[in-house]
Enzyme design. Structure first.
Site, mmCIF file in Angstrom:
data_model
loop_
_atom_site.group_PDB
_atom_site.id
_atom_site.type_symbol
_atom_site.label_atom_id
_atom_site.label_comp_id
_atom_site.label_asym_id
_atom_site.label_seq_id
_atom_site.Cartn_x
_atom_site.Cartn_y
_atom_site.Cartn_z
ATOM 1 N N LYS A 36 0.818 -1.214 0.000
ATOM 2 C CA LYS A 36 0.000 0.000 0.000
ATOM 3 C C LYS A 36 0.854 1.267 0.000
ATOM 4 O O LYS A 36 0.325 2.368 -0.110
ATOM 5 C CB LYS A 36 -0.967 -0.003 1.177
ATOM 6 N N THR A 44 9.652 -4.270 8.726
ATOM 7 C CA THR A 44 10.942 -4.950 8.542
ATOM 8 C C THR A 44 12.094 -3.949 8.449
ATOM 9 O O THR A 44 13.141 -4.116 9.084
ATOM 10 C CB THR A 44 10.889 -5.821 7.260
ATOM 11 N N GLN A 48 15.933 -3.269 14.375
ATOM 12 C CA GLN A 48 17.263 -2.794 14.768
ATOM 13 C C GLN A 48 18.143 -3.922 15.306
ATOM 14 O O GLN A 48 19.197 -4.231 14.780
ATOM 15 C CB GLN A 48 17.116 -1.721 15.859
ATOM 16 N N GLY A 50 18.214 -7.278 15.624
ATOM 17 C CA GLY A 50 18.708 -8.361 14.800
ATOM 18 C C GLY A 50 17.813 -9.580 14.782
ATOM 19 O O GLY A 50 16.624 -9.499 15.072
ATOM 20 N N GLU A 116 19.750 -9.846 23.954
ATOM 21 C CA GLU A 116 18.630 -8.970 24.316
ATOM 22 C C GLU A 116 17.851 -9.629 25.436
ATOM 23 O O GLU A 116 18.137 -10.763 25.838
ATOM 24 C CB GLU A 116 17.737 -8.715 23.086
ATOM 25 N N ASP A 223 -4.352 -4.096 8.833
ATOM 26 C CA ASP A 223 -5.350 -4.326 7.774
ATOM 27 C C ASP A 223 -5.649 -5.813 7.556
ATOM 28 O O ASP A 223 -6.810 -6.200 7.382
ATOM 29 C CB ASP A 223 -4.866 -3.735 6.432
ATOM 30 N N HIS A 244 7.443 -2.006 23.579
ATOM 31 C CA HIS A 244 8.904 -2.031 23.700
ATOM 32 C C HIS A 244 9.273 -1.093 24.840
ATOM 33 O O HIS A 244 8.789 0.043 24.892
ATOM 34 C CB HIS A 244 9.568 -1.584 22.403
ATOM 35 N N ARG A 292 10.643 -8.494 27.999
ATOM 36 C CA ARG A 292 10.084 -7.160 27.745
ATOM 37 C C ARG A 292 8.869 -6.792 28.575
ATOM 38 O O ARG A 292 8.697 -5.648 28.960
ATOM 39 C CB ARG A 292 9.657 -7.083 26.285
ATOM 40 N N HIS A 353 4.670 -1.937 20.129
ATOM 41 C CA HIS A 353 5.777 -2.397 19.283
ATOM 42 C C HIS A 353 5.422 -3.594 18.416
ATOM 43 O O HIS A 353 5.760 -3.629 17.236
ATOM 44 C CB HIS A 353 6.951 -2.742 20.198
ATOM 45 N N GLU A 377 4.178 -10.811 10.974
ATOM 46 C CA GLU A 377 3.569 -10.252 12.185
ATOM 47 C C GLU A 377 2.042 -10.339 12.193
ATOM 48 O O GLU A 377 1.422 -10.357 13.260
ATOM 49 C CB GLU A 377 4.024 -8.794 12.360
ATOM 50 N N ARG A 388 6.406 -12.157 23.047
ATOM 51 C CA ARG A 388 7.452 -12.570 22.096
ATOM 52 C C ARG A 388 8.844 -12.342 22.677
ATOM 53 O O ARG A 388 9.151 -11.278 23.226
ATOM 54 C CB ARG A 388 7.315 -11.750 20.818
ATOM 55 N N LEU A 394 11.698 -11.837 13.125
ATOM 56 C CA LEU A 394 12.264 -11.937 11.779
ATOM 57 C C LEU A 394 12.487 -13.413 11.436
ATOM 58 O O LEU A 394 12.230 -13.861 10.321
ATOM 59 C CB LEU A 394 13.578 -11.155 11.694
HETATM 60 P P1 FAD Z 1 6.081 -5.766 7.380
HETATM 61 O O1 FAD Z 1 7.541 -5.775 7.246
HETATM 62 O O2 FAD Z 1 5.511 -4.782 8.307
HETATM 63 O O3 FAD Z 1 5.429 -5.522 5.939
HETATM 64 C C1 FAD Z 1 4.053 -5.264 5.809
HETATM 65 C C2 FAD Z 1 3.714 -5.042 4.346
HETATM 66 O O4 FAD Z 1 2.298 -5.161 4.179
HETATM 67 C C3 FAD Z 1 4.088 -3.681 3.782
HETATM 68 O O5 FAD Z 1 4.631 -3.875 2.501
HETATM 69 C C4 FAD Z 1 2.750 -2.967 3.645
HETATM 70 O O6 FAD Z 1 2.686 -2.014 2.596
HETATM 71 C C5 FAD Z 1 1.845 -4.133 3.335
HETATM 72 N N1 FAD Z 1 0.434 -3.879 3.634
HETATM 73 C C6 FAD Z 1 -0.159 -3.760 4.848
HETATM 74 N N2 FAD Z 1 -1.480 -3.539 4.708
HETATM 75 C C7 FAD Z 1 -1.727 -3.518 3.382
HETATM 76 C C8 FAD Z 1 -2.890 -3.311 2.600
HETATM 77 N N3 FAD Z 1 -4.093 -3.065 3.139
HETATM 78 N N4 FAD Z 1 -2.769 -3.333 1.255
HETATM 79 C C9 FAD Z 1 -1.578 -3.543 0.663
HETATM 80 N N5 FAD Z 1 -0.445 -3.755 1.357
HETATM 81 C C10 FAD Z 1 -0.520 -3.734 2.689
HETATM 82 N N6 FAD Z 1 11.949 -8.097 15.012
HETATM 83 C C11 FAD Z 1 13.058 -8.849 15.174
HETATM 84 O O7 FAD Z 1 12.996 -10.082 15.057
HETATM 85 N N7 FAD Z 1 14.253 -8.258 15.435
HETATM 86 C C12 FAD Z 1 14.393 -6.908 15.577
HETATM 87 O O8 FAD Z 1 15.481 -6.403 15.793
HETATM 88 C C13 FAD Z 1 13.226 -6.101 15.444
HETATM 89 N N8 FAD Z 1 13.294 -4.766 15.621
HETATM 90 C C14 FAD Z 1 12.192 -4.012 15.381
HETATM 91 C C15 FAD Z 1 12.294 -2.627 15.435
HETATM 92 C C16 FAD Z 1 11.210 -1.832 15.119
HETATM 93 C C17 FAD Z 1 11.324 -0.333 15.195
HETATM 94 C C18 FAD Z 1 10.000 -2.435 14.705
HETATM 95 C C19 FAD Z 1 8.810 -1.596 14.327
HETATM 96 C C20 FAD Z 1 9.876 -3.820 14.668
HETATM 97 C C21 FAD Z 1 10.973 -4.612 14.993
HETATM 98 N N9 FAD Z 1 10.895 -6.000 14.941
HETATM 99 C C22 FAD Z 1 12.013 -6.745 15.125
HETATM 100 C C23 FAD Z 1 9.668 -6.659 14.484
HETATM 101 C C24 FAD Z 1 9.810 -7.029 12.998
HETATM 102 O O9 FAD Z 1 10.510 -6.009 12.331
HETATM 103 C C25 FAD Z 1 8.452 -7.203 12.335
HETATM 104 O O10 FAD Z 1 7.641 -8.040 13.108
HETATM 105 C C26 FAD Z 1 8.608 -7.832 10.959
HETATM 106 O O11 FAD Z 1 9.550 -7.119 10.204
HETATM 107 C C27 FAD Z 1 7.268 -7.865 10.242
HETATM 108 O O12 FAD Z 1 7.476 -8.302 8.938
HETATM 109 P P2 FAD Z 1 6.231 -8.613 8.014
HETATM 110 O O13 FAD Z 1 6.793 -9.147 6.743
HETATM 111 O O14 FAD Z 1 5.258 -9.436 8.735
HETATM 112 O O15 FAD Z 1 5.508 -7.190 7.778
HETATM 113 C C1 SIN Z 2 15.083 -4.202 19.452
HETATM 114 O O1 SIN Z 2 16.024 -4.084 18.685
HETATM 115 O O2 SIN Z 2 15.087 -3.876 20.633
HETATM 116 C C2 SIN Z 2 13.834 -4.792 18.893
HETATM 117 C C3 SIN Z 2 13.997 -6.232 18.756
HETATM 118 C C4 SIN Z 2 12.686 -6.895 18.561
HETATM 119 O O3 SIN Z 2 11.647 -6.259 18.602
HETATM 120 O O4 SIN Z 2 12.699 -8.113 18.376
#
Ligand code: FAD
Ligand code: SIN
Length: 533
Positions: A36, A44, A48, A50, A116, A223, A244, A292, A353, A377, A388, A394
């Site tokens: 979107k 993703t 940060q 890992g 962590e 969504d 977080h 956490r 978070h 997620e 979690r 990831l």
């Molecule tokens: P996302 O990467 O969120 O991708 C979602 C996709 O869905 C996007 O492309 C979006 O455009 C699309 N989408 C959503 N709704 C619609 C719609 N209605 N129509 C079309 N497209 C749509 N996890 C770890 O394991 N290690 C970490 O270090 C870590 N650090 C983090 C730090 C931060 C700041 C955050 C926010 C999260 C962190 N997490 C971490 C959690 C992890 O990053 C996420 O859980 C993971 O990346 C989610 O991946 P995903 O592929 O499920 O979704």
């Molecule tokens: C962080 O880097 O503290 C986030 C890690 C995570 O959400 O898994």
């Protein structure tokens, strides 16, 4: 109208891992990826700390990673799923390294491993403090090399298409609900289109935007979960929203807050209260590296006692060289707002978070709706239970993207496109007169969720939240029925549904467990259950 064999909603780690595998396995078939926003605007990209993985069997073991995950999950993880993710994880990490992702290494060539909260060993591979950005980059580069993956960005998925859209009455107990594709709002043309697919993967990410302050970017509006709930699919454990502990506190900043990774505490950062006390030792023997839920509640309690809106993270004992070697991005961000981490403490506060619950899937990523998978997620696989373990998401996303791929590879042979699906009917709608109503409702929703359904809950607060959500729902549904659709309206509608599911789950759970803490029921119940809505 578009037609495809494989439809992927989302371009984060889950969606892209699956798309790459599918495109590689079926070079003659098209894989269509919808997002979107822009392709890289995902949760993703912001990861940060890992990725937690056991790839040093001399100093770590699967058993320890499994145990850490189960302890964090507080009694309701699916043990089989935990074992699957921990044991299949190393192979998936190898794959993304082969696709080009780089993780930091020691001089001797071995990986640098961080730690962590809740981890008993150093096992977190990372790329400085921008691991997600590096993984997203590698995936998008690999996707660009794959000819049969087509991307449509700025394409908002409104609903998944089921028998409901063919005129049949569907309820939660209807057997064999089927997914035929999706209706989308094409944000380039402002038209609603239908996309037919044999197999659809929802990889639509999290829902942090339901709260006033979150580490999540603006796309994280839940969504996918809302769509599946509307389609009468199963959703579970939505009450387990992970806050977080350490988002950067910047007065006046709403929405996305900058994260200070837990890895900073893994490297020795210390939380301090207003009096300068290292307070975590009063809450848990694991101190700053407790899971956490414990750290976030401890901070919440210190903030309430002191009456100020944050605590501090003390890194003054780091040298600039040591800190910037691992956390250059955080160093830069802090400097940009006048905080020199070698002299000043960093103000931090908890922020929404991660959503531990979501679309209920089985161990192959199958949702309760036929031909619809969910990974990342937006899914609830059973890995996280009530909380979690840091850096497990990831890993989970890659393991389950792979499992969805394996299962769908077999299933595709048996599925035909359903060409009888009607077009979207937009009759009787007109431009909304006041877009500001949508913005105001969104603020109200975020306020209600933050005030009444945050880190500490009770029954009265949950009842209040539900009454206010009911009103917001009625008003938004009126707008939805009468207005031409906009992404703002669609997201608001989805976020109200997600808020409702969180409150509903929280109200059903008459106990305190993991991330759900209700002061009316401060103990864990002997009844160990998942709440399925
Ligand atoms: P996302 O990467 O969120 O991708 C979602 C996709 O869905 C996007 O492309 C979006 O455009 C699309 N989408 C959503 N709704 C619609 C719609 N209605 N129509 C079309 N497209 C749509 N996890 C770890 O394991 N290690 C970490 O270090 C870590 N650090 C983090 C730090 C931060 C700041 C955050 C926010 C999260 C962190 N997490 C971490 C959690 C992890 O990053 C996420 O859980 C993971 O990346 C989610 O991946 P995903 O592929 O499920 O979704
Ligand atoms: C962080 O880097 O503290 C986030 C890690 C995570 O959400 O898994």
């Amino acid at each position: 109208m578009q037609k495809t064999d494989f439809l992927v909603i989302g371009s984060g780690i889950a969606g892209l891992t699956y798309a790459l595998k599918m495109a590689n396995r079926f070079p003659e078939r098209k894989v269509l990826v919808l997002t979107k926003a822009t392709a890289d605007e995902t949760n993703t990209k912001y990861a940060q700390g890992g990725i937690a993985v056991v790839n040093d069997l001399e100093n770590d073991s699967y058993a320890k990673h499994i145990e850490d995950t189960l302890i964090a999950g507080d009694g309701i993880c699916n043990e089989k799923v935990v074992e699957i993710v921990v044991k299949e994880g190393p192979e998936r990490v190898e794959e993304i390294i082969e696709w080009g992702a780089q993780f930091d290494k020691e001089e001797d060539g071995d990986y640098k491993r961080g730690k962590e909260g809740g981890h008993s060993e150093f096992r977190i591979l990372h790329h400085k403090d921008v691991t997600g950005k590096e993984m997203e980059r590698a995936l998008l580069d690999a996707v660009a090399r794959q000819k049969n993956i087509e991307f449509v960005n700025h394409c908002f998925v409104i609903d998944i298409i089921t028998q409901h859209h063919m005129g049949y009455l569907i309820t939660k107990s209807t057997p064999d609900i089927e997914c035929y594709g999706v209706y989308v709002l094409n944000l380039e043309t402002n038209r609603i289109e239908k996309i037919l697919a044999k197999i659809t993967l929802l990889a639509s990410g999290g829902n942090g935007q339901v709260y006033r302050t979150t580490t999540n970017p603006s796309i994280a509006t839940g969504d996918g979960v809302a769509m599946v709930y509307r389609a009468k699919g199963r959703i579970e454990n939505m009450e387990f929203i992970q806050f977080h502990p350490t988002a950067l506190y910047e007065p006046g900043v709403r929405g996305q807050a900058f994260l200070i990774t837990e890895a900073v505490r893994g490297d020795g950062g210390i939380l301090r209260n207003k009096k300068g006390e290292a307070f975590m030792e009063r809450y848990d023997p694991r101190k700053d590296l407790a899971p956490r839920d414990i750290v976030a509640r401890a901070i919440d309690s210190e903030m309430k006692k002191s009456g100020i809106e944050h605590v501090w993270l003390d890194c003054r004992h780091f040298t600039k060289e040591k800190f910037t070697e691992h956390f250059p991005n955080i160093y830069e961000k802090c400097m940009s707002i006048g905080i020199d981490i070698t002299k000043d403490m960093i103000p931090v506060a908890p922020a929404a978070h991660y959503s531990c619950g979501g679309i209920k899937t089985d161990e192959w990523g199958r949702s309760s709706i036929n031909n619809l998978y969910a990974a990342g997620e937006c899914a609830s696989t059973g890995l996280h239970g009530a909380n979690r373990l840091a850096s497990n998401s990831l890993l989970e996303a890659m393991v389950f993207a792979h499992r969805c791929f394996l299962d769908a590879t077999e299933k595709i042979k048996l599925i035909e496109l359903n060409e009888a699906v009607p077009d979207w009917n937009a009759e009787g709608t007109s431009e909304p007169r006041e877009m500001i109503l949508i913005t105001q409702s969104l603020k109200e929703l975020q306020q209600v969720m933050s005030d009444y359904v945050g880190i500490v809950r009770n029954d009265i607060r949950l009842q209040r939240a539900m009454r206010r959500l009911d009103l917001l729902w009625v008003e938004t549904e009126d707008l939805y029925q009468s207005s031409s659709l906009s992404p703002q309206l669609l997201e608001l509608r989805n976020m109200i549904s997600v808020g409702y599911l969180i409150v509903k789950g929280a109200s059903f759970r008459k106990e305190s467990r993991g991330l759900h803490f209700n002061t009316d029921y401060p103990e864990k119940s002997v009844l160990v259950q998942n709440i399925v809505l």
